[in-house]
Write a protein that holds these residues in place. Structure first.
Motif, PDB file in Angstrom:
ATOM      1  N   LYS A 144      11.600   6.098  -4.524  1.00  0.00           N
ATOM      2  CA  LYS A 144      10.814   5.253  -3.779  1.00  0.00           C
ATOM      3  C   LYS A 144      10.034   4.119  -4.687  1.00  0.00           C
ATOM      4  O   LYS A 144       9.978   2.878  -4.670  1.00  0.00           O
ATOM      5  CB  LYS A 144       9.521   5.367  -3.001  1.00  0.00           C
ATOM      6  CG  LYS A 144      10.076   6.447  -1.844  1.00  0.00           C
ATOM      7  CD  LYS A 144       9.339   6.037  -0.659  1.00  0.00           C
ATOM      8  CE  LYS A 144       9.899   6.907   0.719  1.00  0.00           C
ATOM      9  NZ  LYS A 144       9.620   5.800   1.736  1.00  0.00           N
ATOM     10  N   SER A 184       0.380   9.723  -4.975  1.00  0.00           N
ATOM     11  CA  SER A 184       0.568  11.248  -4.725  1.00  0.00           C
ATOM     12  C   SER A 184       1.302  11.731  -5.824  1.00  0.00           C
ATOM     13  O   SER A 184       1.348  13.078  -5.907  1.00  0.00           O
ATOM     14  CB  SER A 184       1.465  11.167  -3.285  1.00  0.00           C
ATOM     15  OG  SER A 184       2.626  10.418  -3.760  1.00  0.00           O
ATOM     16  N   LYS A 222      10.164  10.817  -3.818  1.00  0.00           N
ATOM     17  CA  LYS A 222       8.928  10.019  -4.233  1.00  0.00           C
ATOM     18  C   LYS A 222       9.367   9.164  -5.673  1.00  0.00           C
ATOM     19  O   LYS A 222       9.091   7.986  -5.713  1.00  0.00           O
ATOM     20  CB  LYS A 222       7.436  10.829  -4.617  1.00  0.00           C
ATOM     21  CG  LYS A 222       6.840  11.408  -3.353  1.00  0.00           C
ATOM     22  CD  LYS A 222       5.802  12.290  -3.903  1.00  0.00           C
ATOM     23  CE  LYS A 222       5.122  12.962  -2.630  1.00  0.00           C
ATOM     24  NZ  LYS A 222       4.126  13.644  -2.967  1.00  0.00           N
ATOM     25  N   ASP A 262       0.725  -1.111  -0.078  1.00  0.00           N
ATOM     26  CA  ASP A 262       0.001   0.173   0.050  1.00  0.00           C
ATOM     27  C   ASP A 262       0.881   1.213  -0.198  1.00  0.00           C
ATOM     28  O   ASP A 262       0.459   2.309  -0.591  1.00  0.00           O
ATOM     29  CB  ASP A 262      -0.948  -0.078   1.219  1.00  0.00           C
ATOM     30  CG  ASP A 262      -1.990  -1.040   1.122  1.00  0.00           C
ATOM     31  OD1 ASP A 262      -2.238  -1.380  -0.029  1.00  0.00           O
ATOM     32  OD2 ASP A 262      -2.488  -1.345   2.190  1.00  0.00           O
ATOM     33  N   LYS A 263       2.041   1.344   0.610  1.00  0.00           N
ATOM     34  CA  LYS A 263       2.983   2.238   0.624  1.00  0.00           C
ATOM     35  C   LYS A 263       3.388   2.773  -0.738  1.00  0.00           C
ATOM     36  O   LYS A 263       3.543   3.895  -1.212  1.00  0.00           O
ATOM     37  CB  LYS A 263       3.957   2.161   1.582  1.00  0.00           C
ATOM     38  CG  LYS A 263       3.706   2.210   2.926  1.00  0.00           C
ATOM     39  CD  LYS A 263       4.980   2.080   3.782  1.00  0.00           C
ATOM     40  CE  LYS A 263       4.704   2.370   5.083  1.00  0.00           C
ATOM     41  NZ  LYS A 263       5.991   2.510   6.073  1.00  0.00           N
ATOM     42  N   ILE A 264       3.860   1.690  -1.575  1.00  0.00           N
ATOM     43  CA  ILE A 264       4.240   1.968  -2.940  1.00  0.00           C
ATOM     44  C   ILE A 264       3.033   2.547  -3.693  1.00  0.00           C
ATOM     45  O   ILE A 264       3.136   3.407  -4.464  1.00  0.00           O
ATOM     46  CB  ILE A 264       4.770   0.947  -3.824  1.00  0.00           C
ATOM     47  CG1 ILE A 264       5.883   0.098  -2.772  1.00  0.00           C
ATOM     48  CG2 ILE A 264       4.982   0.952  -5.198  1.00  0.00           C
ATOM     49  CD1 ILE A 264       7.198   1.007  -2.959  1.00  0.00           C
ATOM     50  N   LYS A 265       1.886   1.832  -3.520  1.00  0.00           N
ATOM     51  CA  LYS A 265       0.749   2.384  -4.218  1.00  0.00           C
ATOM     52  C   LYS A 265       0.217   3.817  -4.023  1.00  0.00           C
ATOM     53  O   LYS A 265      -0.067   4.757  -4.766  1.00  0.00           O
ATOM     54  CB  LYS A 265      -0.467   1.430  -3.998  1.00  0.00           C
ATOM     55  CG  LYS A 265      -0.300   0.087  -4.657  1.00  0.00           C
ATOM     56  CD  LYS A 265      -1.670  -0.720  -4.268  1.00  0.00           C
ATOM     57  CE  LYS A 265      -1.424  -2.159  -4.846  1.00  0.00           C
ATOM     58  NZ  LYS A 265      -2.525  -3.044  -4.607  1.00  0.00           N
ATOM     59  N   GLY A 266       0.238   4.238  -2.586  1.00  0.00           N
ATOM     60  CA  GLY A 266       0.159   5.393  -2.311  1.00  0.00           C
ATOM     61  C   GLY A 266       0.991   6.637  -2.770  1.00  0.00           C
ATOM     62  O   GLY A 266       0.788   7.907  -3.030  1.00  0.00           O
ATOM     63  N   THR A 267       2.371   5.993  -2.986  1.00  0.00           N
ATOM     64  CA  THR A 267       3.388   7.061  -3.412  1.00  0.00           C
ATOM     65  C   THR A 267       3.005   7.311  -4.901  1.00  0.00           C
ATOM     66  O   THR A 267       3.129   8.595  -5.278  1.00  0.00           O
ATOM     67  CB  THR A 267       4.686   6.325  -3.435  1.00  0.00           C
ATOM     68  OG1 THR A 267       5.182   6.214  -2.145  1.00  0.00           O
ATOM     69  CG2 THR A 267       5.963   7.384  -4.017  1.00  0.00           C
TER      70      THR A 267
END
Length: 127
Positions: free
Chosen positions: A86, A62, A83, A54-59
């Protein structure tokens, strides 16, 4: 990853980054003319993030990227560069000057075919 430099004369600190971080903001696959400096990142998502966390998808969200082969433009900044680092395995990044930045509407119009049709050849002999 980064280090801090303390300026004892003024009492200020600044962060220094490794060479690969600096090269992200200076390298480009298409060289720009000398009169137009690169001011924006052109970011294109090349690999899918379906099975990633989820962190990668959130990046990616964004950055404004929602699907493969989508291209977005962001001005050069440390936040955007972080970003990009990442998700560097998923995206393709180019540095472009300000006059090559395309809005979403301009990109949509570029993909549309021209209206109407054009007769290339005719079965009738010309008179």
């Amino acid at each position: 990853m980064s280090s801090w430099i303390l300026n004892s004369a003024s009492g200020t600190c600044r962060r220094t980054y490794p060479s690969f971080f600096r090269s992200l903001a200076t390298s480009s696959s298409t060289p720009a003319p000398e009169s137009a400096p690169s001011t924006h990142f052109k970011i294109t998502l090349r690999r899918s993030a379906i099975s990633l966390g989820d962190k990668i998808k959130g990046t990616l969200e964004s950055l404004g990227i929602h699907r493969r082969m989508q291209t977005v433009y962001h001005p050069h900044s440390a936040i955007v560069a972080g970003k990009i680092l990442k998700v560097k395995e998923l995206v393709e990044v180019e540095n472009v000057p300000d006059h090559l930045v395309r809005t979403k509407q301009q990109q949509t119009l570029d993909r549309r075919p021209k209206r109407g049709y054009k007769v290339v050849g005719s079965s009738r002999p010309s008179i």
